[in-house]
Design an enzyme around this catalytic site. Structure first.
Site, PDB file in Angstrom:
ATOM      1  N   PRO A  76       0.841  -1.192   0.000  1.00  0.00           N
ATOM      2  CA  PRO A  76       0.000   0.000   0.000  1.00  0.00           C
ATOM      3  C   PRO A  76       0.881   1.249   0.000  1.00  0.00           C
ATOM      4  CG  PRO A  76      -0.642  -1.526   1.750  1.00  0.00           C
ATOM      5  CD  PRO A  76       0.666  -1.997   1.225  1.00  0.00           C
ATOM      6  N   LYS A  77       0.398   2.317  -0.622  1.00  0.00           N
ATOM      7  CA  LYS A  77       1.104   3.600  -0.584  1.00  0.00           C
ATOM      8  C   LYS A  77       0.470   4.457   0.506  1.00  0.00           C
ATOM      9  CE  LYS A  77       2.821   7.446  -3.331  1.00  0.00           C
ATOM     10  NZ  LYS A  77       2.561   8.427  -2.247  1.00  0.00           N
ATOM     11  N   TRP A  78       1.203   4.651   1.567  1.00  0.00           N
ATOM     12  CA  TRP A  78       0.692   5.357   2.734  1.00  0.00           C
ATOM     13  C   TRP A  78       0.758   6.869   2.528  1.00  0.00           C
ATOM     14  CZ3 TRP A  78      -1.509   2.240   6.239  1.00  0.00           C
ATOM     15  CH2 TRP A  78      -1.168   0.884   6.167  1.00  0.00           C
TER      16      TRP A  78
END
Length: 349
Positions: A33-35
């Site tokens: 995931p891209k936080w």
């Protein structure tokens, strides 16, 4: 005792339009995931925790609750790459809160301590750069990730290990699902890649949408020549035109062209002088010129954007095309796509 890599510039990612196929990259890919938070490199040594930002700015004093948690969860000597986030919402409907996170960087010590209790931060680890006497930068990501998982097995909140998958179809589902929890997209990391500080070796896919918005005004470029940024607006349910952000990133030639294109819409008073407005000030804009040239709200532009933060574009929008076929009054918030809510705790699990 050998020196660990700190301070260090984080390795970066370049944007791609779709989640990449692992078969097209030698050695394959791992997806995460891209936080949407503050990129942070954490250094633990001699009982001291230091937190450096992407630009090597020290963030340590702003997150005292994380310092304690990191010292408790991490080995006595290590360097981790990750993201600081703030999670808000009720159990079962949590999401990332960028606005609450941005408020955590405050000059007053008393305010820092108060916010640490009211909006505590979490740290999501996704790479291990050094541990004990071992500098891991030259190792492939697969080896670094394996070492991170070894120490991350016992992490306790608010310290988390970012989940990964080698399944490209699952990564594509994440791109859709996780946005409902406030995440920014998906990152693909080459399994064979060493850690290269400051280099764009990873791949990122972010959410991009378009919206038709009203042009409210413009600011001059900092050079004093041409348009630097254009202010954008949408009509709310009460018929009020509200500022939703801006678009920028124009070439030198385009900045000058925009002056002429927007001239017919410039507001002038009875004396023929340009009417100026002023956007709201914040602690980030203190001392800056927030004035702009006001335009009659009749020109419509289609822009690209990634996501909303409240009732504003989270990041600067990008020009797509003029929409002379649209009436300004038809540009409302109703057109904006709202992602399906997704519980952040499921992403952090």
């Amino acid at each position: 005792m050998s020196a660990l890599p700190f301070p260090v510039q984080p390795m970066l990612a370049k944007a791609v339009t779709d989640v990449p196929d692992p078969g097209k990259v030698p050695g394959g890919l791992l997806y995460e995931p891209k936080w949407d938070g503050f990129r942070a490199v954490v250094h633990i040594e001699n009982g001291v925790c230091e937190i450096g930002s992407r630009g090597s700015k020290t963030l340590t004093r702003y997150f005292p609750e994380l310092v304690d948690a990191l010292l408790h969860n991490l080995p006595e000597r290590c360097v981790l790459d990750g993201e600081i986030v703030v999670r808000t919402g009720k159990q079962g409907s949590e999401r990332l809160d960028w606005e609450a996170l941005s408020q955590r960087v405050h000059p007053a010590e008393s305010r820092v301590r108060l916010l640490a209790k009211e909006t505590p931060a979490s740290f999501v680890a996704f790479d291990l750069l050094g541990i004990d006497d071992n500098n891991l930068l030259e190792l492939p990501f697969s080896a670094r990730r394996s070492a991170l998982e070894d120490i991350g097995a016992d992490f306790e909140a608010p310290i988390h290990l970012s989940q990964t998958t080698a399944d490209v179809e699952l990564a594509r589902r994440w791109l859709v699902q996780f946005e409902g929890a406030g995440l920014d997209g998906v990152v693909a990391k080459p399994l064979d890649a060493a850690y290269e500080p400051g280099k764009r070796r990873m791949l990122k896919v972010k959410h991009h949408r378009t919206a038709d918005v009203v042009v409210l005004g413009y600011r001059m470029h900092k050079s004093g020549s041409g348009v630097g940024s254009v202010l954008l607006g949408l009509y709310d349910d009460d018929g009020e035109l509200r500022n939703v952000g801006g678009m920028s990133a124009f070439s030198d030639k385009r900045r000058l062209e925009l002056i002429d294109e927007l001239e017919p819409d410039v507001m002038r008073d009875e004396s023929g002088d340009i009417v100026r407005g002023e956007t709201d000030r914040s602690r980030f804009s203190s001392g800056k010129d927030v004035s702009y040239v006001r335009l009659h709200p009749r020109r419509v532009v289609e822009v690209r954007y990634d996501q909303m933060e409240g009732d504003r574009f989270r990041h600067t929008a990008q020009f797509e095309r003029w929409r002379p076929d649209r009436e300004a009054r038809s540009c409302t918030f109703d057109q904006l796509e709202v992602p399906v809510a997704y519980d952040l705790s499921k992403v952090l699990a």
